[in-house]
Scaffold this motif. Structure first.
Motif, PDB file in Angstrom:
ATOM      1  N   ILE A   9      60.156 113.272  76.159  1.00 33.65           N
ATOM      2  CA  ILE A   9      61.284 113.152  76.755  1.00 33.65           C
ATOM      3  C   ILE A   9      62.226 113.491  75.934  1.00 33.65           C
ATOM      4  N   HIS A  10      62.317 113.025  74.526  1.00 35.37           N
ATOM      5  CA  HIS A  10      63.228 113.114  73.450  1.00 35.37           C
ATOM      6  C   HIS A  10      62.314 113.610  72.126  1.00 35.37           C
ATOM      7  N   ILE A  11      63.130 114.554  71.464  1.00 40.95           N
ATOM      8  CA  ILE A  11      62.477 114.729  70.088  1.00 40.95           C
ATOM      9  C   ILE A  11      63.636 114.790  69.049  1.00 40.95           C
ATOM     10  N   THR A  12      63.257 114.410  67.734  1.00 44.02           N
ATOM     11  CA  THR A  12      64.255 114.327  66.713  1.00 44.02           C
ATOM     12  C   THR A  12      63.527 115.081  65.802  1.00 44.02           C
ATOM     13  N   VAL A  13      64.332 116.150  65.122  1.00 45.00           N
ATOM     14  CA  VAL A  13      63.776 116.857  64.003  1.00 45.00           C
ATOM     15  C   VAL A  13      64.866 116.946  63.136  1.00 45.00           C
ATOM     16  N   ARG A  77      58.386 127.257  70.582  1.00 46.47           N
ATOM     17  CA  ARG A  77      58.243 127.112  69.229  1.00 46.47           C
ATOM     18  C   ARG A  77      59.485 127.735  68.561  1.00 46.47           C
ATOM     19  N   LYS A  78      59.782 127.082  67.470  1.00 42.06           N
ATOM     20  CA  LYS A  78      60.854 127.830  66.234  1.00 42.06           C
ATOM     21  C   LYS A  78      60.533 127.314  64.972  1.00 42.06           C
ATOM     22  N   PRO A  79      60.541 128.190  64.045  1.00 42.04           N
ATOM     23  CA  PRO A  79      60.032 127.775  62.843  1.00 42.04           C
ATOM     24  C   PRO A  79      61.183 127.120  61.940  1.00 42.04           C
ATOM     25  N   SER A  80      62.323 127.312  62.290  1.00 44.56           N
ATOM     26  CA  SER A  80      63.253 126.655  61.671  1.00 44.56           C
ATOM     27  C   SER A  80      64.610 126.320  62.482  1.00 44.56           C
ATOM     28  N   VAL A  81      64.824 124.941  62.738  1.00 49.72           N
ATOM     29  CA  VAL A  81      65.795 124.364  63.545  1.00 49.72           C
ATOM     30  C   VAL A  81      67.114 124.436  63.031  1.00 49.72           C
ATOM     31  N   HIS A  82      67.994 124.913  63.942  1.00 46.65           N
ATOM     32  CA  HIS A  82      69.424 124.785  63.446  1.00 46.65           C
ATOM     33  C   HIS A  82      70.221 123.732  64.077  1.00 46.65           C
ATOM     34  N   TRP A  83      71.143 123.037  63.467  1.00 48.79           N
ATOM     35  CA  TRP A  83      71.911 121.952  64.155  1.00 48.79           C
ATOM     36  C   TRP A  83      72.425 122.574  65.563  1.00 48.79           C
ATOM     37  N   SER A  84      72.721 123.604  65.853  1.00 45.60           N
ATOM     38  CA  SER A  84      73.115 124.288  66.967  1.00 45.60           C
ATOM     39  C   SER A  84      72.019 124.219  68.300  1.00 45.60           C
ATOM     40  N   ASP A  85      70.937 124.022  67.775  1.00 41.37           N
ATOM     41  CA  ASP A  85      69.932 124.163  68.663  1.00 41.37           C
ATOM     42  C   ASP A  85      69.831 122.750  69.484  1.00 41.37           C
ATOM     43  N   ALA A  86      70.526 121.786  69.020  1.00 45.89           N
ATOM     44  CA  ALA A  86      70.502 120.237  69.821  1.00 45.89           C
ATOM     45  C   ALA A  86      71.011 120.554  71.152  1.00 45.89           C
ATOM     46  N   ALA A  87      70.072 120.269  72.240  1.00 51.27           N
ATOM     47  CA  ALA A  87      70.242 120.488  73.562  1.00 51.27           C
ATOM     48  C   ALA A  87      69.241 120.163  74.434  1.00 51.27           C
ATOM     49  N   GLU A  88      69.174 120.309  75.566  1.00 46.03           N
ATOM     50  CA  GLU A  88      68.069 119.885  76.499  1.00 46.03           C
ATOM     51  C   GLU A  88      67.143 121.184  76.955  1.00 46.03           C
ATOM     52  N   TYR A  89      65.999 121.155  76.886  1.00 44.53           N
ATOM     53  CA  TYR A  89      65.210 122.163  77.040  1.00 44.53           C
ATOM     54  C   TYR A  89      64.209 121.939  78.157  1.00 44.53           C
ATOM     55  N   ILE A 101      60.116 125.599  89.881  1.00 47.16           N
ATOM     56  CA  ILE A 101      59.776 124.339  89.781  1.00 47.16           C
ATOM     57  C   ILE A 101      59.781 123.840  88.078  1.00 47.16           C
ATOM     58  N   PHE A 102      60.967 122.876  87.966  1.00 44.22           N
ATOM     59  CA  PHE A 102      61.214 122.652  86.515  1.00 44.22           C
ATOM     60  C   PHE A 102      60.416 121.322  86.033  1.00 44.22           C
ATOM     61  N   GLY A 103      60.345 121.314  84.728  1.00 41.50           N
ATOM     62  CA  GLY A 103      59.752 119.892  84.224  1.00 41.50           C
ATOM     63  C   GLY A 103      61.020 118.977  84.006  1.00 41.50           C
ATOM     64  N   THR A 104      61.022 117.917  83.743  1.00 37.12           N
ATOM     65  CA  THR A 104      61.793 116.921  83.687  1.00 37.12           C
ATOM     66  C   THR A 104      62.965 117.028  82.464  1.00 37.12           C
ATOM     67  N   GLY A 105      62.413 118.211  81.668  1.00 36.49           N
ATOM     68  CA  GLY A 105      63.137 118.382  80.092  1.00 36.49           C
ATOM     69  C   GLY A 105      62.932 117.507  79.203  1.00 36.49           C
ATOM     70  N   THR A 106      63.129 118.360  77.842  1.00 37.03           N
ATOM     71  CA  THR A 106      62.979 117.562  76.661  1.00 37.03           C
ATOM     72  C   THR A 106      64.392 117.676  75.798  1.00 37.03           C
ATOM     73  N   ARG A 107      64.992 116.499  75.433  1.00 33.36           N
ATOM     74  CA  ARG A 107      66.360 116.412  74.906  1.00 33.36           C
ATOM     75  C   ARG A 107      65.801 116.636  73.185  1.00 33.36           C
ATOM     76  N   LEU A 108      66.569 117.628  72.469  1.00 34.34           N
ATOM     77  CA  LEU A 108      66.254 117.711  71.433  1.00 34.34           C
ATOM     78  C   LEU A 108      67.537 117.362  70.487  1.00 34.34           C
ATOM     79  N   GLN A 109      67.417 116.458  69.580  1.00 38.53           N
ATOM     80  CA  GLN A 109      68.269 115.979  68.517  1.00 38.53           C
ATOM     81  C   GLN A 109      67.916 116.544  67.187  1.00 38.53           C
ATOM     82  N   VAL A 110      69.032 116.987  66.399  1.00 36.72           N
ATOM     83  CA  VAL A 110      68.790 117.533  65.236  1.00 36.72           C
ATOM     84  C   VAL A 110      69.666 116.848  64.347  1.00 36.72           C
ATOM     85  N   PHE A 111      68.880 116.313  63.073  1.00 37.21           N
ATOM     86  CA  PHE A 111      69.736 115.941  62.016  1.00 37.21           C
ATOM     87  C   PHE A 111      69.892 116.535  60.974  1.00 37.21           C
ATOM     88  N   PRO A 112      71.197 116.521  60.135  1.00 36.53           N
ATOM     89  CA  PRO A 112      71.359 117.418  59.108  1.00 36.53           C
ATOM     90  C   PRO A 112      70.585 117.147  57.836  1.00 36.53           C
TER      91      PRO A 112
END
Lengths: 112, 111
Positions: A9-13, A77-89, A101-112
């Motif tokens: 549901i939620h991922i932080t990187v 996948r993405k090899p190197s995440v940028h702060w602007s990638d924070a969003a719901e996927y 048909i959609f999944g329920t989504g994964t919210r991505l949070q990116v820390f500096p």
């Protein structure tokens, strides 16, 4: 019945870290698969799609996804995440030529 | 203008009001869609139009009435809505069996 599961549901990187978002689907025939991204208050933007052929597909913004029929998966996948990638996927599967048909989504949070 | 546009972007309406949402696509697609996106729920397909003909009504209450006068325009007419109808309403378009392109959505609040 057709379905899409996004188990996270939620991922932080941290910025610069690699990313993998999981997607599993249930569909009887050869699936057409998609990943979309949604920023707050916005519509959905298509990142990439798989219709046939090469099972590793490249998309926009440096994203890629791999279709694995044996695992019924289409992970993003993405090899190197940028702060602007924070969003719901959202992962989605197309059936009957025009129904997503959609999944329920994964919210991505990116820390500096 | 390119892509899929939606108006208005925000709408607040009372339960006795009648309002309409508008969607326009500039991509030459033949299919158009309405989706509802509520908090903590998957996107729900509401209606599908293919070459102006409705091909899907996903058990949507009659207080939502779609209209597709041509392949480029899609409307969603709203009347006597309930508070639980508050959501983001997304329009999309595609070619047959193609990827769908979404508009920015209309944030609807029913008071």
């Amino acid at each position: 019945a057709q379905s899409v599961t996004q188990p996270d549901i939620h991922i932080t990187v941290s910025e610069g870290a690699s990313l993998e978002l999981r997607c599993n689907y249930s569909y009887g025939a050869t699936p057409y698969l998609f990943w979309y991204v949604q920023s707050p208050g916005q519509g959905l933007q298509l990142l990439l799609k798989y219709f046939s052929g090469d099972t590793l597909v490249q998309g926009i913004k440096g994203f890629e996804a791999e279709f694995k029929r044996s695992q019924s998966s289409f992970n993003l996948r993405k090899p190197s995440v940028h702060w602007s990638d924070a969003a719901e996927y959202f992962c989605a599967v197309l059936y009957n030529t025009d129904k997503l048909i959609f999944g329920t989504g994964t919210r991505l949070q990116v820390f500096p | 203008e390119t892509g899929v546009t939606q108006t208005p972007r925000h709408l607040v309406m009372g339960m006795t009001n009648k309002k309409s949402l508008k969607c326009e696509q500039h991509l030459g697609h033949n299919a158009m869609y309405w989706y509802k996106q509520s908090a903590k729920k998957p996107l729900e397909l509401m209606f599908v139009y293919n070459f102006k003909e409705q091909t899907e009504n996903n058990s949507v209450p009659s207080r939502f009435s779609p209209e597709c006068p041509n392949s480029s325009h899609l409307f969603l007419h709203l009347h006597t809505l309930q508070p639980e109808d508050s959501a983001l309403y997304l329009c999309a378009s595609s070619r047959t069996s193609g990827e769908q392109y979404f508009g920015p959505g209309t944030r609807l609040t029913v008071t």
